[in-house]
Design an enzyme around this catalytic site. Structure first.
Site, PDB file in Angstrom:
ATOM      1  N   SER A  99       0.670  -1.151   0.125  1.00  0.00           N
ATOM      2  CA  SER A  99      -0.062  -0.037  -0.367  1.00  0.00           C
ATOM      3  C   SER A  99       1.145   1.533   0.037  1.00  0.00           C
ATOM      4  O   SER A  99       0.658   1.850  -0.383  1.00  0.00           O
ATOM      5  CB  SER A  99      -0.604   0.232   1.247  1.00  0.00           C
ATOM      6  OG  SER A  99      -0.326  -0.134   2.374  1.00  0.00           O
ATOM      7  N   ASP A 110       2.001  -0.075   7.225  1.00  0.00           N
ATOM      8  CA  ASP A 110       2.956  -1.156   7.899  1.00  0.00           C
ATOM      9  C   ASP A 110       4.326  -0.828   6.073  1.00  0.00           C
ATOM     10  O   ASP A 110       3.394   0.211   5.131  1.00  0.00           O
ATOM     11  CB  ASP A 110       3.043  -2.032   7.629  1.00  0.00           C
ATOM     12  CG  ASP A 110       2.501  -2.928   6.445  1.00  0.00           C
ATOM     13  OD1 ASP A 110       1.992  -2.036   5.766  1.00  0.00           O
ATOM     14  OD2 ASP A 110       2.650  -4.270   6.208  1.00  0.00           O
ATOM     15  N   ASP A 112       6.091  -1.333   3.610  1.00  0.00           N
ATOM     16  CA  ASP A 112       6.411  -3.113   2.852  1.00  0.00           C
ATOM     17  C   ASP A 112       7.462  -2.953   2.359  1.00  0.00           C
ATOM     18  O   ASP A 112       7.341  -2.141   1.340  1.00  0.00           O
ATOM     19  CB  ASP A 112       5.531  -3.739   1.801  1.00  0.00           C
ATOM     20  CG  ASP A 112       4.037  -4.255   2.802  1.00  0.00           C
ATOM     21  OD1 ASP A 112       3.797  -5.349   3.850  1.00  0.00           O
ATOM     22  OD2 ASP A 112       3.086  -3.603   2.955  1.00  0.00           O
ATOM     23  N   ASP A 165       7.495  -4.185   7.400  1.00  0.00           N
ATOM     24  CA  ASP A 165       7.614  -5.754   6.599  1.00  0.00           C
ATOM     25  C   ASP A 165       8.577  -6.007   6.021  1.00  0.00           C
ATOM     26  O   ASP A 165       8.447  -5.686   4.635  1.00  0.00           O
ATOM     27  CB  ASP A 165       5.838  -6.422   6.121  1.00  0.00           C
ATOM     28  CG  ASP A 165       5.541  -6.291   6.869  1.00  0.00           C
ATOM     29  OD1 ASP A 165       5.955  -7.155   8.485  1.00  0.00           O
ATOM     30  OD2 ASP A 165       4.148  -7.176   6.770  1.00  0.00           O
ATOM     31  N   LYS A 226     -10.997   0.450   0.552  1.00  0.00           N
ATOM     32  CA  LYS A 226     -10.408   0.316   2.032  1.00  0.00           C
ATOM     33  C   LYS A 226     -10.709   0.609   2.865  1.00  0.00           C
ATOM     34  O   LYS A 226     -10.821  -0.093   3.930  1.00  0.00           O
ATOM     35  CB  LYS A 226      -8.982   0.391   1.661  1.00  0.00           C
ATOM     36  CG  LYS A 226      -8.070  -1.062   0.604  1.00  0.00           C
ATOM     37  CD  LYS A 226      -6.437  -0.094   0.945  1.00  0.00           C
ATOM     38  CE  LYS A 226      -5.696  -0.565   1.878  1.00  0.00           C
ATOM     39  NZ  LYS A 226      -3.956  -0.824   1.760  1.00  0.00           N
ATOM     40  N   TYR A 235     -12.176  -6.471   5.609  1.00  0.00           N
ATOM     41  CA  TYR A 235     -11.075  -6.004   5.601  1.00  0.00           C
ATOM     42  C   TYR A 235      -9.906  -7.004   6.195  1.00  0.00           C
ATOM     43  O   TYR A 235      -9.709  -7.208   7.335  1.00  0.00           O
ATOM     44  CB  TYR A 235     -10.241  -4.683   5.273  1.00  0.00           C
ATOM     45  CG  TYR A 235      -9.336  -4.746   4.899  1.00  0.00           C
ATOM     46  CD1 TYR A 235      -8.945  -3.881   3.960  1.00  0.00           C
ATOM     47  CD2 TYR A 235      -8.195  -4.413   5.401  1.00  0.00           C
ATOM     48  CE1 TYR A 235      -7.981  -3.830   2.775  1.00  0.00           C
ATOM     49  CE2 TYR A 235      -6.598  -4.475   5.407  1.00  0.00           C
ATOM     50  CZ  TYR A 235      -6.485  -3.667   3.836  1.00  0.00           C
ATOM     51  OH  TYR A 235      -5.293  -3.105   2.977  1.00  0.00           O
TER      52      TYR A 235
HETATM   53  N1  ATP Z   1      -2.091 -13.385  -0.538  1.00  0.00           N
HETATM   54  C1  ATP Z   1      -1.468 -12.470  -1.513  1.00  0.00           C
HETATM   55  N2  ATP Z   1      -1.189 -12.885  -3.103  1.00  0.00           N
HETATM   56  C2  ATP Z   1      -0.202 -12.464  -3.666  1.00  0.00           C
HETATM   57  N3  ATP Z   1       0.211 -11.202  -2.747  1.00  0.00           N
HETATM   58  C3  ATP Z   1       0.389 -11.196  -1.730  1.00  0.00           C
HETATM   59  C4  ATP Z   1      -0.721 -11.287  -0.576  1.00  0.00           C
HETATM   60  N4  ATP Z   1      -0.712 -11.154   0.322  1.00  0.00           N
HETATM   61  C5  ATP Z   1       0.023  -9.765   0.281  1.00  0.00           C
HETATM   62  N5  ATP Z   1       1.091  -9.830  -0.606  1.00  0.00           N
HETATM   63  C6  ATP Z   1       2.059  -8.993  -1.450  1.00  0.00           C
HETATM   64  O1  ATP Z   1       2.199  -8.122  -0.303  1.00  0.00           O
HETATM   65  C7  ATP Z   1       1.884  -7.180   0.050  1.00  0.00           C
HETATM   66  C8  ATP Z   1       1.134  -6.005   0.793  1.00  0.00           C
HETATM   67  O2  ATP Z   1       0.723  -7.035   1.850  1.00  0.00           O
HETATM   68  P1  ATP Z   1       0.338  -6.181   3.225  1.00  0.00           P
HETATM   69  O3  ATP Z   1      -0.264  -7.434   3.593  1.00  0.00           O
HETATM   70  O4  ATP Z   1       1.028  -5.196   3.334  1.00  0.00           O
HETATM   71  O5  ATP Z   1      -0.810  -5.468   1.861  1.00  0.00           O
HETATM   72  P2  ATP Z   1      -0.931  -3.981   1.521  1.00  0.00           P
HETATM   73  O6  ATP Z   1      -1.920  -4.299  -0.308  1.00  0.00           O
HETATM   74  O7  ATP Z   1       0.658  -3.611   1.690  1.00  0.00           O
HETATM   75  O8  ATP Z   1      -1.931  -3.290   2.519  1.00  0.00           O
HETATM   76  P3  ATP Z   1      -2.263  -2.834   3.589  1.00  0.00           P
HETATM   77  O9  ATP Z   1      -2.393  -1.213   3.597  1.00  0.00           O
HETATM   78  O10 ATP Z   1      -3.024  -3.264   4.551  1.00  0.00           O
HETATM   79  O11 ATP Z   1      -1.088  -2.956   4.806  1.00  0.00           O
HETATM   80  C9  ATP Z   1       1.021  -7.288  -0.922  1.00  0.00           C
HETATM   81  O12 ATP Z   1       0.333  -5.393  -1.551  1.00  0.00           O
HETATM   82  C10 ATP Z   1       1.069  -7.884  -2.101  1.00  0.00           C
HETATM   83  O13 ATP Z   1       2.049  -6.746  -2.867  1.00  0.00           O
HETATM   84 MG    MG Z   2       2.768  -6.461   5.204  1.00  0.00          MG
HETATM   85 MG    MG Z   3       1.545  -3.418   3.390  1.00  0.00          MG
END
Ligand code: ATP
Ligand code: MG
Ligand code: MG
Length: 709
Positions: A99, A110, A112, A165, A226, A235
């Site tokens: 995100s 977080d 990533d 992460d 979201k 979510y």
């Molecule tokens: N089930 C999945 N399949 C494929 N890629 C995933 C999956 N889960 C996470 N990822 C990858 O890891 C990234 C980070 O996951 P995260 O759970 O932090 O979600 P996010 O898109 O950053 O949203 P948030 O705002 O909730 O953190 C995702 O954007 C995606 O690229």
């Molecule tokens: Mg994450």
């Molecule tokens: Mg994230």
């Protein structure tokens, strides 16, 4: 190199992105400009945007982290005895994804991050060894939590309070260039599985940004969806709903299908398209390419397991995968009802009968059901809580699958994605699940469900956590709504009277209040949503597009898009299927447009002829892939579960039992009553909260049974 996805096809003068032509090139009317500005303000007021100071802090943290991995790689290169030239050239680099990279993160989200290192910098020894050691010595770093055994190995920590992460990709290159392009396919060559999976996040995020026609509109719409999904309790990837990546892909596809729409239009089209979507047809942003490296890609025609996916949302970078394998029939049903509700509210907004507040209303989870399962967990040592919570949370989806399996789908579970804790019990935490009789199916006289064995089986599987420490316990009880613990309510105070009835979808309220023949009714409801009334509204909206064409009043925030194609004629032109229809009925036309984008090689009827077997599939997957850092003991769960699934004898019983579910057929809404106290099957030294019963018994006692409802 991944394709940018920009289609060479021309539709009139328009280029478009995606695997089909857009459904509509229509641009905004004045109403849409106003509504999108209102939405922007709503999102800002909801605190979704971080301030300048926080944004700078994140950038500084990322700068520091980049330096740290560069120092790390030089240190380990030297320690491995490489010559000074290679030490000088040794490089590692970080890339953001998720995100933060998409530009939709809120304050406190977080970051990533992927660290890419050269071939001699190994994952186990150097990343989870040396780099972990370096980070652990830094005063800025707290909550350091490495999970090397996860499906996607990750090092979680906070750096100056910012959650990170950190993943690692070990490339086959000796030197990592500063301008490394992760989009090229060759980057995956000779990379191990974990590296391929870790690279995937960045490659997918980059592709999403390449594949949407307008990034700013995509961002606002995604932020909206979201927030909406969080408020509606849907979510969460781990609970079987959708997580950040899934919402991003769903929104991106809508952006492709309505390239000139503003966020408010994209939100309403989101609901319209996904209410009509015939799952398990997959949502895809681009074609699934086979690639040259022979990596496994999602294809239900080849891989039987892929047929089990109920709501496939396919990632757009090679190797394409389904990002939403956790969705079950229950969570899909709940989400579909929410899409329906969202669509109805958007229509009411057009009629000035609702506003953004109505859409974003929180789902009243603790008022929505009469009966709940409360899953309490406890530990003896504060350090164990995170691991035990993570493990149990990752297993809860099994509980819903097992209950639905053992009651032949007659009891449906509604998981709450969050956890709750009582301040006075810091070593405890609780999860909740709503229980309800299958909607639309009349109950039989004296029908009973005994789920004690199901719960025992679930607890048994939870206790197989290989890192389980003394004191890690779980206790599952049935609670009626009136006996819910106060700590689940805002401020820890139970409301005196239920909150004002909140808006549910028409379909759901029909299911709640009718008896027989509900399946047909829901179909009618669906038709009504897209019936004449809406055609009229749509016509009005399009009329206002024409009006706007002559209007000089254009908002500064959202200038109206290219309106050359913003009329019905252009929709017909772009899609041959649509030209065959009566163009005066634009909603119907759009509906056909939605139908047409679902045809293709992965058509549901062709690919999904077999009944999915979620539980078996899921357990096998989990068991093998250890997606939550811990391992399960090596026992053959799969064959045992398969037997239960195929068992001809119903699991529920008709005989009198202290822990049975009784649902009487002549009642519209079931009432569930706690049984006499019976010793728990496996309570393991846990003291239950008074008032709750340790064993589940469901009984229909007539409408007067639950006075509090
Ligand atoms: N089930 C999945 N399949 C494929 N890629 C995933 C999956 N889960 C996470 N990822 C990858 O890891 C990234 C980070 O996951 P995260 O759970 O932090 O979600 P996010 O898109 O950053 O949203 P948030 O705002 O909730 O953190 C995702 O954007 C995606 O690229
Ligand atoms: Mg994450
Ligand atoms: Mg994230």
């Amino acid at each position: 190199m991944e394709s940018t996805g920009l289609s060479n096809h021309n539709s009139g003068q328009q280029q478009w992105l995606g695997i089909t032509e857009p459904i509509s090139f229509t641009g905004p009317a004045q109403y849409d400009i106003d509504k999108s500005n209102e939405l922007d303000k709503y999102l800002q007021d909801a605190g979704l945007y971080e301030n300048q100071e926080e944004a700078i802090c994140r950038e500084q943290v990322l700068g520091r982290l980049d330096q740290i991995v560069k120092n790390w790689v030089k240190t380990i290169t030297r320690a491995k005895g490489f010559n000074e030239q290679l030490v000088q050239e040794a490089n590692a680099k970080i890339f953001t994804f998720g995100s933060y990279r998409l530009g939709v993160h809120g304050p406190g989200a977080d970051i990533d991050v992927l660290c890419v290192g050269p071939r001699h910098a190994t994952r186990d020894e150097d990343f989870f060894g040396e780099l972990h050691k370096m980070l652990s010595k830094m005063p800025e770093v707290t909550d350091l939590h490495p999970v090397p055994g996860a499906h996607v190995p990750v090092m979680g920590f906070k750096f100056n309070g910012v959650s990170m992460d950190l993943l690692y990709a070990n490339l086959s290159l000796w030197v990592i260039p500063e301008d490394l392009d992760l989009s090229q396919e060759s980057i995956l060559q000779n990379a191990d599985e974990q590296s391929v999976r870790s690279l995937n996040g960045c490659r997918v995020t980059n592709q999403i940004l390449n594949l949407v026609p307008n990034i700013q509109k995509f961002r606002t719409t995604l932020r909206c969806m979201k927030l909406w999904a969080k408020r509606r309790g849907i979510y969460s990837n781990v609970a079987g709903f959708l997580g950040g990546i899934n919402w991003a892909l769903l929104v991106a596809r809508i952006c492709q299908l309505y390239p000139n729409a503003l966020p408010n239009m994209l939100v309403s089209r989101f609901f319209r398209v996904y209410t009509q979507w015939r799952w398990p047809n997959p949502v895809m942003l681009c074609e699934i390419r086979e690639g040259s490296l022979g990596l496994k890609i999602w294809d239900p025609r080849i891989h039987p397991k892929d047929k089990n996916h109920l709501m496939p949302i396919i990632t757009p970078a090679y190797p394409c995968m389904n990002s939403s394998y956790n969705v079950s029939s229950s969570t899909l049903r709940i989400m579909t009802e929410e899409f329906q509700r969202g669509g109805e509210i958007c229509e009411d907004m057009e009629a000035k009968k609702a506003d953004w507040d109505t859409l974003f209303e929180c789902y009243p989870f603790f008022e929505a059901h009469k009966n709940y399962l409360q899953i309490d967990i406890s530990v003896e040592n504060p350090d164990d809580l995170r691991n035990w919570k993570g493990w149990v949370n990752s297993r809860l989806r099994q509980l819903t699958l097992m209950i639905e399996r053992d009651t032949h789908g007659m009891l449906q579970c509604h998981p709450h994605p969050g956890d709750f804790s009582n301040k006075s019990q810091p070593l405890h935490c609780s999860y909740f699940m709503g229980l309800q009789h299958k909607q639309g199916v009349p109950t039989k006289e004296g029908e009973q469900f005994d789920i004690r064995l199901t719960l025992a089986e679930f607890k048994h599987s939870v206790y197989m956590y290989i890192q389980r420490k003394h004191g890690m316990d779980i206790f599952v009880t049935h609670v009626k709504r009136r006996n819910l613990p106060a700590f689940v309510f805002p401020g820890g105070v139970r409301p005196n009277c239920p909150s004002k009835v909140t808006r549910v979808s028409k379909r759901r309220s029909e299911l709640r209040t009718s008896g027989h023949g509900l399946a047909e009714k829901s179909q009618e409801g669906k038709v009504a949503v897209f019936g004449d009334n809406n055609d009229r509204k749509r016509k009005q909206a399009e009329d206002s597009v024409d009006t706007l064409r002559n209007s000089k009043s254009i908002s500064r925030e959202y200038p109206s898009g290219n309106r050359e194609t913003g009329d019905q004629k252009s929709i017909s032109e772009i899609n041959p299927l649509l030209t065959a229809t009566d163009t005066s009925s634009s909603k119907e036309v759009e509906k056909l447009g939605i139908e047409s984008i679902m045809c293709g090689p992965y058509d549901a009827h062709q690919a999904f002829s077999e009944e999915p077997d979620e539980l078996e599939n899921d357990l096998e997957y989990r068991n093998k892939d250890k997606d939550f850092g811990g391992n399960m003991k090596n026992i053959n769960l799969n064959s045992r579960y398969s037997e239960s699934i195929v068992a001809a004898e119903p699991v529920f019983s008709q005989k009198e039992n202290s822990s049975l579910t009784h649902i009487h057929s002549n009642e519209r809404l079931e009432e569930l009553e706690s049984a006499e106290l019976t010793p728990p099957l496996s309570s393991r030294n846990y003291t239950p909260v008074p008032q709750r019963k340790s064993i589940i018994r469901f009984a229909t006692l007539g409408k007067a049974a639950d006075k509090s409802s």
